[in-house]
Motif scaffolding. Structure first.
Motif, PDB file in Angstrom:
ATOM      1  N   GLY A  17       0.809  -1.225   0.000  1.00  9.16           N
ATOM      2  CA  GLY A  17       0.000   0.000   0.000  1.00  9.16           C
ATOM      3  C   GLY A  17       0.837   1.268   0.000  1.00  9.16           C
ATOM      4  O   GLY A  17       0.329   2.358   0.257  1.00  9.16           O
ATOM      5  N   TYR A  18       2.097   1.110  -0.341  1.00  8.62           N
ATOM      6  CA  TYR A  18       3.002   2.273  -0.283  1.00  8.62           C
ATOM      7  C   TYR A  18       2.519   3.421  -1.161  1.00  8.62           C
ATOM      8  O   TYR A  18       2.655   4.586  -0.814  1.00  8.62           O
ATOM      9  CB  TYR A  18       4.421   1.859  -0.706  1.00  8.62           C
ATOM     10  N   PHE A  19       1.951   3.076  -2.301  1.00  2.00           N
ATOM     11  CA  PHE A  19       1.541   4.124  -3.243  1.00  2.00           C
ATOM     12  C   PHE A  19       0.070   4.540  -3.104  1.00  2.00           C
ATOM     13  O   PHE A  19      -0.449   5.268  -3.930  1.00  2.00           O
ATOM     14  CB  PHE A  19       1.819   3.686  -4.680  1.00  2.00           C
ATOM     15  N   ASP A  20      -0.599   4.033  -2.072  1.00  2.00           N
ATOM     16  CA  ASP A  20      -1.962   4.510  -1.836  1.00  2.00           C
ATOM     17  C   ASP A  20      -1.873   5.973  -1.418  1.00  2.00           C
ATOM     18  O   ASP A  20      -1.076   6.332  -0.542  1.00  2.00           O
ATOM     19  CB  ASP A  20      -2.641   3.692  -0.730  1.00  2.00           C
ATOM     20  N   ASN A  21      -2.679   6.794  -2.057  1.00  2.84           N
ATOM     21  CA  ASN A  21      -2.631   8.240  -1.794  1.00  2.84           C
ATOM     22  C   ASN A  21      -1.235   8.813  -2.010  1.00  2.84           C
ATOM     23  O   ASN A  21      -0.792   9.694  -1.300  1.00  2.84           O
ATOM     24  CB  ASN A  21      -3.120   8.554  -0.374  1.00  2.84           C
ATOM     25  N   ALA A  22      -0.572   8.292  -3.005  1.00  2.00           N
ATOM     26  CA  ALA A  22       0.705   8.865  -3.428  1.00  2.00           C
ATOM     27  C   ALA A  22       0.402  10.085  -4.306  1.00  2.00           C
ATOM     28  O   ALA A  22      -0.755  10.531  -4.364  1.00  2.00           O
ATOM     29  CB  ALA A  22       1.520   7.823  -4.195  1.00  2.00           C
ATOM     30  N   ALA A  23       1.389  10.589  -4.987  1.00  2.00           N
ATOM     31  CA  ALA A  23       1.156  11.808  -5.775  1.00  2.00           C
ATOM     32  C   ALA A  23       2.154  11.943  -6.911  1.00  2.00           C
ATOM     33  O   ALA A  23       3.258  11.394  -6.856  1.00  2.00           O
ATOM     34  CB  ALA A  23       1.250  13.039  -4.871  1.00  2.00           C
ATOM     35  N   ILE A  24       1.707  12.675  -7.912  1.00  2.00           N
ATOM     36  CA  ILE A  24       2.636  13.126  -8.945  1.00  2.00           C
ATOM     37  C   ILE A  24       3.410  14.272  -8.309  1.00  2.00           C
ATOM     38  O   ILE A  24       2.808  15.302  -7.949  1.00  2.00           O
ATOM     39  CB  ILE A  24       1.893  13.618 -10.205  1.00  2.00           C
ATOM     40  N   ILE A  25       4.695  14.104  -8.177  1.00  2.00           N
ATOM     41  CA  ILE A  25       5.478  15.092  -7.435  1.00  2.00           C
ATOM     42  C   ILE A  25       6.344  15.967  -8.337  1.00  2.00           C
ATOM     43  O   ILE A  25       6.920  16.944  -7.901  1.00  2.00           O
ATOM     44  CB  ILE A  25       6.378  14.407  -6.379  1.00  2.00           C
ATOM     45  N   ARG A  26       6.428  15.570  -9.609  1.00  2.00           N
ATOM     46  CA  ARG A  26       7.330  16.284 -10.520  1.00  2.00           C
ATOM     47  C   ARG A  26       6.823  16.175 -11.949  1.00  2.00           C
ATOM     48  O   ARG A  26       6.340  15.130 -12.366  1.00  2.00           O
ATOM     49  CB  ARG A  26       8.715  15.651 -10.435  1.00  2.00           C
ATOM     50  N   SER A  27       6.932  17.254 -12.683  1.00  2.00           N
ATOM     51  CA  SER A  27       6.593  17.253 -14.103  1.00  2.00           C
ATOM     52  C   SER A  27       7.517  18.263 -14.764  1.00  2.00           C
ATOM     53  O   SER A  27       7.328  19.472 -14.657  1.00  2.00           O
ATOM     54  CB  SER A  27       5.121  17.633 -14.301  1.00  2.00           C
ATOM     55  N   GLN A  28       8.552  17.743 -15.402  1.00  2.00           N
ATOM     56  CA  GLN A  28       9.538  18.608 -16.041  1.00  2.00           C
ATOM     57  C   GLN A  28       9.350  18.528 -17.546  1.00  2.00           C
ATOM     58  O   GLN A  28       9.314  17.432 -18.115  1.00  2.00           O
ATOM     59  CB  GLN A  28      10.951  18.167 -15.640  1.00  2.00           C
ATOM     60  N   ASP A  29       9.217  19.676 -18.165  1.00  2.00           N
ATOM     61  CA  ASP A  29       8.880  19.688 -19.585  1.00  2.00           C
ATOM     62  C   ASP A  29       9.929  18.977 -20.419  1.00  2.00           C
ATOM     63  O   ASP A  29      11.133  19.168 -20.237  1.00  2.00           O
ATOM     64  CB  ASP A  29       8.728  21.129 -20.091  1.00  2.00           C
ATOM     65  N   ASN A  30       9.437  18.173 -21.345  1.00  2.00           N
ATOM     66  CA  ASN A  30      10.322  17.469 -22.283  1.00  2.00           C
ATOM     67  C   ASN A  30      11.372  16.644 -21.556  1.00  2.00           C
ATOM     68  O   ASN A  30      12.521  16.576 -21.967  1.00  2.00           O
ATOM     69  CB  ASN A  30      11.003  18.473 -23.235  1.00  2.00           C
ATOM     70  N   TYR A  31      10.934  16.007 -20.478  1.00  2.00           N
ATOM     71  CA  TYR A  31      11.883  15.194 -19.729  1.00  2.00           C
ATOM     72  C   TYR A  31      11.168  14.053 -19.010  1.00  2.00           C
ATOM     73  O   TYR A  31      11.011  12.990 -19.602  1.00  2.00           O
ATOM     74  CB  TYR A  31      12.686  16.088 -18.783  1.00  2.00           C
ATOM     75  N   VAL A  32      10.722  14.290 -17.784  1.00  2.00           N
ATOM     76  CA  VAL A  32      10.053  13.216 -17.050  1.00  2.00           C
ATOM     77  C   VAL A  32       8.917  13.734 -16.192  1.00  2.00           C
ATOM     78  O   VAL A  32       8.907  14.876 -15.737  1.00  2.00           O
ATOM     79  CB  VAL A  32      11.032  12.442 -16.125  1.00  2.00           C
ATOM     80  N   VAL A  33       7.939  12.841 -15.967  1.00  2.67           N
ATOM     81  CA  VAL A  33       6.914  13.051 -14.950  1.00  2.67           C
ATOM     82  C   VAL A  33       7.183  11.979 -13.893  1.00  2.67           C
ATOM     83  O   VAL A  33       7.454  10.827 -14.232  1.00  2.67           O
ATOM     84  CB  VAL A  33       5.499  12.975 -15.553  1.00  2.67           C
ATOM     85  N   GLN A  34       7.144  12.366 -12.642  1.00  2.00           N
ATOM     86  CA  GLN A  34       7.626  11.474 -11.592  1.00  2.00           C
ATOM     87  C   GLN A  34       6.617  11.384 -10.460  1.00  2.00           C
ATOM     88  O   GLN A  34       5.923  12.350 -10.170  1.00  2.00           O
ATOM     89  CB  GLN A  34       8.971  12.032 -11.081  1.00  2.00           C
ATOM     90  N   TRP A  35       6.531  10.219  -9.825  1.00  2.24           N
ATOM     91  CA  TRP A  35       5.587  10.064  -8.730  1.00  2.24           C
ATOM     92  C   TRP A  35       6.247   9.349  -7.554  1.00  2.24           C
ATOM     93  O   TRP A  35       7.243   8.648  -7.704  1.00  2.24           O
ATOM     94  CB  TRP A  35       4.322   9.344  -9.182  1.00  2.24           C
ATOM     95  N   GLY A  36       5.635   9.571  -6.407  1.00  2.00           N
ATOM     96  CA  GLY A  36       6.157   8.974  -5.189  1.00  2.00           C
ATOM     97  C   GLY A  36       5.188   9.220  -4.047  1.00  2.00           C
ATOM     98  O   GLY A  36       4.062   9.673  -4.251  1.00  2.00           O
ATOM     99  N   GLN A  37       5.631   8.898  -2.859  1.00  2.00           N
ATOM    100  CA  GLN A  37       4.802   9.013  -1.659  1.00  2.00           C
ATOM    101  C   GLN A  37       5.306  10.187  -0.829  1.00  2.00           C
ATOM    102  O   GLN A  37       6.355  10.095  -0.192  1.00  2.00           O
ATOM    103  CB  GLN A  37       4.901   7.712  -0.858  1.00  2.00           C
TER     104      GLN A  37
END
Lengths: 312, 312
Positions: free
Chosen positions: A96-116
């Motif tokens: 359940g680590y990613f329950d209620n996790a979030a998109i924490i980063r969105s860098q243009d033309n690179y990566v979208v990142q998620w975590g807890q």
């Protein structure tokens, strides 16, 4: 307004269940034209002529669902390339680590990142860090369905176990390539400092300089358009400055852990199939009337990897 | 939350006025780490050591501002490659053609496109269609600042007049390449069926198979992150199904037509400068401690093309 005359296009194909990467998408058409029909029909015809045996159903044990407010992102994991990270990520998911996790980063033309964002969240039996799985030895029976054209970053490129991949025979190593939608493991400076608690997907031009520097664990096979439009973070590296800017992730689940009614059953075209070969050739040399100069080339991150709802 | 310790990063550089493409961006870091500082410092140091003469101010006569509700997109035009289309687009702009225009299409990992939904809008003195300008003859004094690594799609790649470009000496032709943020002219099936009433920008993996099939007219040098996050259209080819889904464009203007107070004055690093060469080499072989295996290669669509506010 613009599609009144269209009967079969890239987008309607997607609705009909065939998700294609942009490489298979249509040219920048100015208005509804007959050629759009012809252009996509080429792909649709190729796929329509495929045999059921040329498709492989995604393994629910190695498929993740990332459920966002806007819909579901489906990720196919690559245990063949990153067995320990895939196992660890599944352990995190199941804890359940990613329950209620979030998109924490969105860098243009690179990566979208998620975590807890909740730093106190238990990892369960999972580990925080693992030994890197940046590449692997080329096994005796390891198959690479090669693309013939030169690649900027590697001696050989193609598809291994359904994923875009590269090889260096001199080194005896092969690895997954950072193409659009490919999912990797965020890490700190140490090679072995990642474990899967933060994951990212490529949202722009393939950052191939990251190949062999990051453990890649899979790719988004459906729903990438939900991740790619995340507002770019204005903090350092595209991280969001405040929790309020983050998009919540309802949950991440292993497909096998959900009842059939909640699954998104998909199948992927086998890259060792005759139909895939035909598809690649049709992309190398676009014969639709719209194209005046067929490229005669195809890049590994421009090749479509068709996925559709599984039958039955 | 994640940047407390950071002093100098890609994002803060951008605030400080240096916009870089993702190729220069930071790795998928897991948490704030000193290496981020080191990594971006490499770029910042390189640029900080540049001479003023290594930068060229964007020509206001060949710069467009696309003003969205969320901010301004700055486009540098390429009259050297598409003189007639650039002139025609400026004529359209000056006729007010794009006032209250709209983003009409957003197709994932492909293009975001804009135009004038009002079909009765006057073109002014501009033409609806023009003869294609897909490529040009390699002139005797035409300079290509080459990248040395192989390219999948063309015999030679590099930078011409500040734009990513490719060459085929056998054919005696050169052309702009479809990299992230590059702007092209939508057209119908006929090669000469475009004119600039609909324009698009690449929002994903470079669709290089479109090279030499589309007239490219420039590139987004600032504000691409405003265009790239447009919700993907659910209609055919990513077109929006209803006007309500479209994002309005307040206006497009030629920079020269605005008073100084309303301009966004930018300068770009010359691609024939020593600093640019140093920058390219630093990107080919990333020496920051985070990188364990420098690529030793650099793709034309992965090369950063630094732009910053003009001084004075």
């Amino acid at each position: 307004m613009r599609n009144g005359k269209l009967k079969l296009t890239a987008a309607s194909l997607a609705f009909a269940g065939v998700a294609l990467t942009a490489a298979a998408a249509e040219p920048p058409a100015k208005a509804p034209q007959a050629f759009r029909h012809v252009a996509v029909k080429a792909v649709a015809d190729i796929l329509a002529a495929s045999k059921p045996s040329e498709w492989r159903r995604l393994d629910p044990e190695n498929t993740l669902y990332l459920d966002l407010p806007g819909g579901r992102v489906v990720i196919e994991l690559a245990p063949g390339f990153a067995p320990h990270h895939v196992a660890n990520i599944k352990a995190l998911v199941r804890a359940g680590y990613f329950d209620n996790a979030a998109i924490i980063r969105s860098q243009d033309n690179y990566v979208v990142q998620w975590g807890q964002p909740d730093e106190k969240r238990s990892l369960g039996p999972a580990k925080k860090t693992l030994k890197a799985e940046f590449d692997r030895r080329i096994g005796k029976d390891a198959r690479l369905d090669r693309l013939q054209d030169p690649d900027t970053y590697a001696p050989e490129v193609g598809f291994a176990q359904g994923f875009p991949a590269a090889r260096n025979r001199k080194l005896g190593r092969e690895w997954l390539t950072h193409c659009y939608g490919v999912v990797g493991v965020g890490r700190d400076e140490g090679a072995d400092s990642g474990g899967g608690t933060e994951l990212y997907a490529v949202n722009g031009q393939a950052p191939r300089h990251l190949d062999r520097n990051v453990t890649l664990v899979g790719r988004v096979v459906q729903g990438m358009e939900l991740l790619s439009v995340m507002p770019r973070g204005t903090g350092d590296l595209g991280f969001y400055k405040t929790t309020g800017e983050q998009t919540p992730i309802r949950r991440i689940r292993v497909a096998a852990d959900l009842p059939a009614s909640e699954r998104t059953e998909l199948e992927a075209l086998r890259t060792d199939s005759a139909t895939f070969k035909t598809l690649m050739e049709s992309r190398r040399n676009r014969r639709e009337p719209w194209f005046k100069v067929p490229a005669g080339r195809l890049g590994v991150c421009n090749a479509p990897l068709p996925v559709r709802p599984a039958k039955g």
